[in-house]
Design a protein around this motif. Structure first.
Motif, short mmCIF file in Angstrom:
data_model
loop_
_atom_site.label_atom_id
_atom_site.label_comp_id
_atom_site.label_asym_id
_atom_site.label_seq_id
_atom_site.Cartn_x
_atom_site.Cartn_y
_atom_site.Cartn_z
N UNK A 141 38.84 37.48 18.74
CA UNK A 141 38.94 38.36 17.86
C UNK A 141 40.18 39.07 18.59
N UNK A 142 41.36 39.21 17.69
CA UNK A 142 42.42 39.37 18.11
C UNK A 142 42.46 41.11 18.31
N UNK A 143 42.91 41.40 19.84
CA UNK A 143 42.77 43.37 19.78
C UNK A 143 43.87 43.78 20.49
N UNK A 144 44.32 44.94 19.79
CA UNK A 144 45.61 45.58 20.44
C UNK A 144 45.06 46.74 20.98
N UNK A 145 45.03 47.18 22.05
CA UNK A 145 45.01 48.84 22.29
C UNK A 145 45.83 49.19 23.16
N UNK A 146 46.15 50.68 22.47
CA UNK A 146 47.13 51.58 22.45
C UNK A 146 46.44 52.68 23.69
N UNK A 147 46.96 52.71 25.27
CA UNK A 147 46.86 53.97 25.81
C UNK A 147 47.71 55.00 25.87
N UNK A 148 47.10 55.81 25.81
CA UNK A 148 47.96 56.72 26.22
C UNK A 148 48.63 58.50 25.63
N UNK A 149 47.87 58.13 24.76
CA UNK A 149 48.42 60.00 23.58
C UNK A 149 47.76 61.19 24.51
N UNK A 150 47.81 62.64 24.07
CA UNK A 150 47.97 63.57 24.22
C UNK A 150 48.26 64.38 24.05
N UNK A 151 47.92 65.40 24.60
CA UNK A 151 48.47 66.77 24.30
C UNK A 151 49.92 67.77 25.09
N UNK A 152 50.63 67.73 24.65
CA UNK A 152 51.79 67.84 25.09
C UNK A 152 52.37 69.41 24.85
N UNK A 153 53.31 69.76 25.38
CA UNK A 153 53.76 71.13 24.44
C UNK A 153 55.84 70.27 24.78
N UNK A 154 56.10 71.23 22.78
CA UNK A 154 57.37 70.37 23.11
C UNK A 154 58.63 70.39 24.41
N UNK A 155 59.07 69.22 24.16
CA UNK A 155 59.98 68.92 25.13
C UNK A 155 60.02 68.20 26.09
N UNK A 156 57.93 67.92 26.15
CA UNK A 156 57.85 66.42 26.94
C UNK A 156 57.66 65.43 26.58
N UNK A 157 57.62 64.47 27.73
CA UNK A 157 57.40 63.38 27.70
C UNK A 157 55.80 62.65 27.67
N UNK A 158 56.24 62.04 26.89
CA UNK A 158 54.98 61.13 27.14
C UNK A 158 55.05 58.95 26.78
N UNK A 159 53.92 58.48 27.27
CA UNK A 159 53.99 56.69 27.74
C UNK A 159 53.33 56.04 27.06
N UNK A 160 53.43 55.79 25.68
CA UNK A 160 52.30 55.07 25.17
C UNK A 160 52.03 53.28 25.88
N UNK A 161 51.08 52.97 26.10
CA UNK A 161 51.31 51.28 25.81
C UNK A 161 50.29 50.47 25.42
N UNK A 162 50.45 49.29 24.72
CA UNK A 162 49.98 48.64 24.00
C UNK A 162 49.43 47.30 24.30
N UNK A 163 48.58 46.73 25.11
CA UNK A 163 48.42 45.14 25.43
C UNK A 163 47.07 44.15 24.02
N UNK A 164 47.43 43.12 24.20
CA UNK A 164 47.02 42.41 23.26
C UNK A 164 45.70 41.16 23.61
N UNK A 165 45.61 40.79 22.98
CA UNK A 165 43.87 40.30 23.71
C UNK A 165 44.76 38.80 23.88
N UNK A 166 45.54 38.18 22.51
CA UNK A 166 45.89 36.79 21.78
C UNK A 166 47.87 37.43 22.57
N UNK A 167 48.75 36.66 22.74
CA UNK A 167 49.83 37.42 23.01
C UNK A 167 50.60 36.15 21.41
#
Length: 124
Positions: free
Chosen positions: A1-27
């Motif tokens: 079963x194909x899975x896509x897993x997101x990581x990196x969300x959160x709570x930040x203030x306006x003007x800040x930065x975040x980086x999300x990543x997504x990894x797949x189990x099946x290219x």
């Protein structure tokens, strides 16, 4: 079963930065392109950005100049660097994979696989 897993969300203030990543189990699930969509409460899921296997990118107008999408094919991973975040960026962010070309890359129906989503909250 194909899975896509997101990581990196959160709570930040306006003007800040975040980086999300997504990894797949099946290219093969992201053989053509990977994309990010987001869905705010009471709204439809909307396109944010996509990156093709070749490296070509597309963005929705509201994030151009602030967000950068990229992918590392060797790691089966996609990234979304989000800078200068605004309260209106608050949403659940979903990773998606497309196995083939579709002209309507901004439409959810152009993607075959989806992650479970990660919450991004930007306070004012």
């Amino acid at each position: 079963q194909v899975q896509l897993l997101e990581v990196g969300g959160g709570l930040v203030q306006a003007g800040a930065s975040l980086r999300l990543s997504c990894t797949t189990s099946d290219r093969t699930s992201t053989a053509y392109a990977m994309g990010w969509f987001r869905q705010a409460p009471g709204k439809e899921r909307e396109f944010v950005a996509r990156v093709k296997w070749s490296g070509g990118t597309d963005y929705t107008d509201s994030v151009k100049g602030r967000f950068t999408i990229s992918r590392d094919n060797a790691k089966n991973t996609m990234y979304l660097q989000m800078n200068s975040l605004k309260p209106e960026d608050t949403a659940v962010y979903y990773c998606a994979g497309a196995t083939r070309y579709r002209a309507t890359y901004y439409d959810t129906e152009a993607y075959d696989y989806w992650g479970q989503g990660t919450q991004v909250t930007v306070s004012s």
